[in-house]
Design a protein around this motif. Structure first.
Motif, PDB file in Angstrom:
ATOM      1  N   TYR A  17       0.797  -1.062   0.138  1.00 11.12           N
ATOM      2  CA  TYR A  17      -0.006  -0.058  -0.033  1.00 11.12           C
ATOM      3  C   TYR A  17       0.652   1.250   0.041  1.00 11.12           C
ATOM      4  N   VAL A  18       0.478   2.145  -0.852  1.00  9.68           N
ATOM      5  CA  VAL A  18       1.071   3.647  -0.592  1.00  9.68           C
ATOM      6  C   VAL A  18      -0.159   4.366  -0.221  1.00  9.68           C
ATOM      7  N   ASP A  19      -0.102   4.951   0.970  1.00  8.23           N
ATOM      8  CA  ASP A  19      -1.234   5.777   1.453  1.00  8.23           C
ATOM      9  C   ASP A  19      -2.402   4.749   1.698  1.00  8.23           C
ATOM     10  N   GLU A  20      -3.505   4.916   1.220  1.00  5.62           N
ATOM     11  CA  GLU A  20      -4.446   4.084   1.244  1.00  5.62           C
ATOM     12  C   GLU A  20      -4.791   3.324  -0.077  1.00  5.62           C
ATOM     13  N   GLU A  21      -3.728   3.385  -0.978  1.00  4.19           N
ATOM     14  CA  GLU A  21      -4.040   2.626  -2.163  1.00  4.19           C
ATOM     15  C   GLU A  21      -3.295   1.418  -2.534  1.00  4.19           C
ATOM     16  N   PRO A  22      -3.679   0.238  -2.526  1.00  2.99           N
ATOM     17  CA  PRO A  22      -3.069  -0.966  -2.920  1.00  2.99           C
ATOM     18  C   PRO A  22      -2.603  -0.950  -4.162  1.00  2.99           C
ATOM     19  N   ILE A  23      -1.035  -0.978  -4.270  1.00  2.00           N
ATOM     20  CA  ILE A  23      -0.189  -0.971  -5.303  1.00  2.00           C
ATOM     21  C   ILE A  23       0.164  -2.278  -5.911  1.00  2.00           C
ATOM     22  N   ASP A  24       0.192  -3.260  -5.077  1.00  2.00           N
ATOM     23  CA  ASP A  24       0.570  -4.582  -5.932  1.00  2.00           C
ATOM     24  C   ASP A  24       0.051  -5.897  -5.039  1.00  2.00           C
ATOM     25  N   TYR A  25       0.038  -6.922  -5.663  1.00  2.00           N
ATOM     26  CA  TYR A  25      -0.520  -8.092  -5.025  1.00  2.00           C
ATOM     27  C   TYR A  25       0.363  -9.538  -5.453  1.00  2.00           C
ATOM     28  N   TYR A  26       0.367 -10.379  -4.705  1.00  2.00           N
ATOM     29  CA  TYR A  26       0.799 -11.740  -4.689  1.00  2.00           C
ATOM     30  C   TYR A  26       0.381 -12.740  -3.943  1.00  2.00           C
ATOM     31  N   ASP A  27      -0.184 -13.722  -4.560  1.00  9.33           N
ATOM     32  CA  ASP A  27      -0.563 -14.851  -3.762  1.00  9.33           C
ATOM     33  C   ASP A  27       0.172 -16.261  -4.151  1.00  9.33           C
ATOM     34  N   SER A  28      -0.028 -17.478  -3.500  1.00  9.89           N
ATOM     35  CA  SER A  28       0.519 -18.326  -3.783  1.00  9.89           C
ATOM     36  C   SER A  28      -0.201 -19.339  -4.797  1.00  9.89           C
ATOM     37  N   GLU A  29      -1.199 -18.886  -5.406  1.00 12.30           N
ATOM     38  CA  GLU A  29      -2.128 -19.653  -6.178  1.00 12.30           C
ATOM     39  C   GLU A  29      -1.379 -19.157  -7.714  1.00 12.30           C
ATOM     40  N   THR A  30      -1.392 -17.622  -7.910  1.00  7.45           N
ATOM     41  CA  THR A  30      -0.810 -17.250  -8.977  1.00  7.45           C
ATOM     42  C   THR A  30       0.622 -17.078  -9.193  1.00  7.45           C
ATOM     43  N   ARG A  31       1.242 -16.966  -8.096  1.00  8.65           N
ATOM     44  CA  ARG A  31       2.717 -16.846  -7.813  1.00  8.65           C
ATOM     45  C   ARG A  31       3.361 -16.018  -8.601  1.00  8.65           C
ATOM     46  N   THR A  50       3.590 -11.357  -8.966  1.00 10.34           N
ATOM     47  CA  THR A  50       3.416  -9.879  -8.496  1.00 10.34           C
ATOM     48  C   THR A  50       3.049  -9.140  -9.678  1.00 10.34           C
ATOM     49  N   VAL A  51       1.404  -8.564  -9.141  1.00  6.22           N
ATOM     50  CA  VAL A  51       0.895  -7.851 -10.263  1.00  6.22           C
ATOM     51  C   VAL A  51       0.722  -6.427  -9.603  1.00  6.22           C
ATOM     52  N   PRO A  52       0.490  -5.409 -10.471  1.00  7.09           N
ATOM     53  CA  PRO A  52       0.097  -4.028 -10.117  1.00  7.09           C
ATOM     54  C   PRO A  52      -1.329  -3.714  -9.644  1.00  7.09           C
ATOM     55  N   ARG A  53      -1.407  -3.115  -9.022  1.00  8.84           N
ATOM     56  CA  ARG A  53      -2.948  -2.734  -8.382  1.00  8.84           C
ATOM     57  C   ARG A  53      -3.353  -1.296  -8.753  1.00  8.84           C
ATOM     58  N   GLU A  96       1.811   0.234 -12.600  1.00 15.28           N
ATOM     59  CA  GLU A  96       1.988  -0.570 -13.721  1.00 15.28           C
ATOM     60  C   GLU A  96       3.026   0.265 -14.809  1.00 15.28           C
ATOM     61  N   LYS A  97       2.362   1.603 -15.102  1.00 15.88           N
ATOM     62  CA  LYS A  97       3.020   2.365 -15.931  1.00 15.88           C
ATOM     63  C   LYS A  97       4.495   2.831 -15.502  1.00 15.88           C
ATOM     64  N   SER A  98       4.777   3.125 -14.264  1.00  9.60           N
ATOM     65  CA  SER A  98       5.967   3.622 -13.696  1.00  9.60           C
ATOM     66  C   SER A  98       7.073   2.457 -13.494  1.00  9.60           C
ATOM     67  N   GLN A  99       6.660   1.313 -13.598  1.00  6.74           N
ATOM     68  CA  GLN A  99       7.727   0.273 -13.256  1.00  6.74           C
ATOM     69  C   GLN A  99       7.738  -0.745 -14.581  1.00  6.74           C
ATOM     70  N   GLY A 100       8.911  -1.076 -14.549  1.00  8.27           N
ATOM     71  CA  GLY A 100       9.175  -1.887 -16.116  1.00  8.27           C
ATOM     72  C   GLY A 100       9.120  -3.383 -15.882  1.00  8.27           C
ATOM     73  N   TYR A 150      11.022  -4.975 -13.066  1.00 10.29           N
ATOM     74  CA  TYR A 150      10.902  -4.821 -11.524  1.00 10.29           C
ATOM     75  C   TYR A 150       9.701  -5.757 -11.077  1.00 10.29           C
ATOM     76  N   TRP A 151       8.779  -5.915 -11.806  1.00  8.76           N
ATOM     77  CA  TRP A 151       7.758  -7.192 -11.546  1.00  8.76           C
ATOM     78  C   TRP A 151       8.458  -8.373 -11.498  1.00  8.76           C
ATOM     79  N   GLU A 152       9.290  -8.662 -12.391  1.00 13.95           N
ATOM     80  CA  GLU A 152      10.030 -10.220 -12.250  1.00 13.95           C
ATOM     81  C   GLU A 152      10.664 -10.244 -11.028  1.00 13.95           C
ATOM     82  N   GLY A 153      11.466  -9.316 -10.709  1.00 18.43           N
ATOM     83  CA  GLY A 153      12.154  -9.173  -9.468  1.00 18.43           C
ATOM     84  C   GLY A 153      11.433  -9.293  -8.344  1.00 18.43           C
TER      85      GLY A 153
END
Length: 343
Positions: free
Chosen positions: A42-56, A58-61, A66-70, A73-76
């Motif tokens: 979370y940044v302030d009150e906004e969720p910015i990313d999410y990960y769970d053991s089903e999808t495995r 990390t995705v932007p929220r 999404e636009k600011s990180q290449g 970043y998401w692979e790392g």
């Protein structure tokens, strides 16, 4: 349970005039249809990313995230959290044995992050929990781990001796976290107009016992909503905190219980960057009677309509019994990241 925990944390603990970066990790002992490991940033009150053991993955929220990180970043982040997932699952088993709770459903959680206040000061925290209770937390000033439970002493002893881990957490909370927070805030603000003013409404419940002042559609999130009684600030107000809207703006509702017979003048004052000056909205107690009159008129019109329709149906039946048969119609109708350490 996880949603309840997150809402509790989001609704308090941080000043509305500051910026914060927070992460929540939760591991759960195996339960059907429930991910065993979930993380939310979370940044302030906004969720910015999410990960769970089903999808495995990390995705932007947020679109701006999404636009600011290449892709790198998401692979790392994905690779880091896959490693954390294994550590958290192992810690579930370790803590079950240490607490003699090998049966049932158990949770192992960590909350960590930092805050950048308007005055330039910073703070950081890192707290681990077991089954909703405090397990161990990091005192970055004293550079030690603190536990309120006796069975947490083994973890404290192990982590206190790991000086590299202590320095990593201290550097992250005081420097790295703040650096990333500034980047995220800058990226998020680029998507919004600077200082979007709030839309404000000040209403009373039907019995006049509850007043509610709602501000919505504002950006950034820093806002001050104050309820007053004859220019005196009312202290016993309730609010669920600043909440995000679907369009990236925010909303806040503040409520208070009052005596409906109190002749005092109630008002709501709003201060926000999008306003040239504080907005003062007074409660219009005279708005009640006209609404009541409208309701009465509507009810009377409905009664008249029912009477007319009923009379028409009776007339058609009467006409039919006298040899008149109306044309039949068809009966067929139409319808138109730093948390991996073993306990």
């Amino acid at each position: 349970m996880l949603r309840l925990l997150l809402m509790t944390l989001l609704c308090g603990g941080f000043s509305a005039a500051s910026h914060s970066l927070r992460y929540f990790y939760t591991a759960v002992s195996p339960v059907p249809d429930v991910p065993e490991f979930v993380t939310v940033g979370y940044v302030d009150e906004e969720p910015i990313d999410y990960y769970d053991s089903e999808t495995r993955r990390t995705v932007p929220r947020q679109q701006w995230m999404e636009k600011s990180q290449g892709p790198d970043y998401w692979e790392g982040e994905t690779q880091n959290l896959r490693g954390d997932e294994q550590v958290f699952k192992a810690n579930i088993q370790i803590l079950e044995e240490r607490t003699n709770q090998t049966g049932g459903v158990h949770t192992y959680q960590v909350m960590y992050g930092c805050e950048l206040r308007d005055d330039g000061s910073i703070s950081g925290f890192c707290q681990f929990g077991w089954d909703g209770d405090d397990l161990i937390s990091f005192d970055k000033d004293q550079e030690v781990w603190v536990t309120p439970v006796t069975w947490g002493q083994l973890t404290k002893y192990k982590w206190d001796r790991d000086t590299a881990m202590i320095q990593d957490w201290k550097i992250y909370l005081e420097q790295t976290c703040i650096t990333w927070l500034k980047k995220y805030v800058q990226a998020g603000q680029a998507q919004h107009k600077p200082g979007v003013s709030p839309e404000v409404s000040f209403t009373s419940s039907a019995d006049g016992r509850q007043l509610a002042c709602k501000a919505t559609g504002f950006y950034p999130q820093a806002i001050d909503v104050t309820l007053l009684q004859d220019d005196r600030v009312l202290g016993e107000t309730r609010s669920h905190g600043i909440l995000p809207n679907h369009d990236g703006t925010y909303q806040l509702t503040r409520r208070v219980e009052v005596d409906p017979s109190d002749p005092a003048q109630f008002s709501c004052r709003i201060e926000h960057r999008g306003l040239d000056e504080p907005l003062l909205l007074f409660l219009d107690r005279k708005a009640g009677p006209p609404v009541l009159i409208i309701v009465v008129v509507v009810v009377l019109l409905i009664l008249v309509a029912i009477t007319v329709i009923g009379g028409f149906i009776w007339w058609k039946k009467k006409a039919g019994s006298n040899g008149y048969n109306p044309t039949k119609t068809s009966e067929k109708g139409e319808s138109s990241s730093n948390s991996s350490a073993t306990a």
